[in-house]
Design an enzyme around this catalytic site. Structure first.
Site, PDB file in Angstrom:
ATOM      1  N   HIS A  67     -21.651   2.808  20.046  1.00  0.00           N
ATOM      2  CA  HIS A  67     -20.798   1.907  19.078  1.00  0.00           C
ATOM      3  C   HIS A  67     -20.416   2.557  17.841  1.00  0.00           C
ATOM      4  CE1 HIS A  67     -24.689   1.847  16.912  1.00  0.00           C
ATOM      5  NE2 HIS A  67     -24.005   1.417  16.038  1.00  0.00           N
ATOM      6  N   HIS A  77     -17.677   6.407  12.414  1.00  0.00           N
ATOM      7  CA  HIS A  77     -18.182   7.403  13.444  1.00  0.00           C
ATOM      8  C   HIS A  77     -18.810   6.865  14.682  1.00  0.00           C
ATOM      9  CE1 HIS A  77     -21.519   5.923  10.907  1.00  0.00           C
ATOM     10  NE2 HIS A  77     -22.288   6.474  11.990  1.00  0.00           N
TER      11      HIS A  77
END
Ligand code: ATP
Ligand code: MG
Length: 177
Positions: A122, A40
């Site tokens: 990220h 995720h």
């Protein structure tokens, strides 16, 4: 009433998750790869919240303008302190920057955890990583999420799991006539 550990973030499409897996397969065997289902991109880590706060959080996020955005993740980095390897990019899209700022403001208003850093888009690839990696061949990944999710970070018997507590669709500005 027990607290939940929660964060706001974005899921990957199945294709993007496969793309990430191809990167993970090139990492040294000494690191602990993030499982496929856990991949995720976090928008805001919020920490412990009770049900009342979670309800208030949902109301606050409901009220936000949430258009779609684009972000390219194109650099593999080792982060020393959390000992992770991640695929990161820079938030250039004003829509993503605004969403990240709004997340921090809501965290502040609800007395939840706020980030001490600028938003750093990220995807964590692996944990328990002591050093950076070289010689990884990959294409940059373009994320264009269609939904924002409120995830719980739940410590299951087989490791951490991220069940979705609430979802919001991101509006497609190009579809407005
Ligand atoms: P674990 O901590 O059990 O190894 P995890 O880091 O994936 O697993 P959480 O710590 O609950 O689980 O984090 C949930 C998400 O929020 C992850 O994307 C994590 O990188 C991010 N996160 C956690 N703590 C912070 C923090 N202090 N600042 C920014 N992001 C964070
Ligand atoms: Mg953590």
């Amino acid at each position: 009433m027990t607290d939940k550990r929660v964060f706001l973030g974005f899921s990957l499409t199945p294709q993007q998750a496969l793309h990430i897996e191809a990167i993970q397969q090139q990492l040294p065997i000494s690191v602990r790869q993030v499982p496929h289902d856990n991949l995720h991109m976090t928008l805001a880590f919020l920490g412990q919240a009770n049900n009342e706060t979670i309800d208030a959080l949902i109301v606050s996020v409901d009220a936000l303008n949430k258009p779609r955005f684009k972000v390219t993740l194109d650099l593999i980095e080792h982060w020393q302190k959390p000992k992770i390897l991640c695929l990161k990019g820079v938030a250039l899209d004003p829509t993503l920057i605004a969403l990240a700022n709004a997340g921090q403001l809501i965290a502040q208003q609800l007395n939840l955890h706020q980030s001490e850093h600028h938003y750093n888009p990220h995807i964590t690839l692996a944990r328990k990583a002591k050093a950076t990696v070289n010689d990884v061949t990959f294409q940059p990944i373009l994320l264009q999420p269609t939904a924002l999710h409120l995830f719980e970070s739940f410590a299951g018997t087989n490791g951490v799991e991220y069940p979705i507590l609430h979802s919001w669709s991101l509006s497609d500005i190009h579809s407005i006539k």
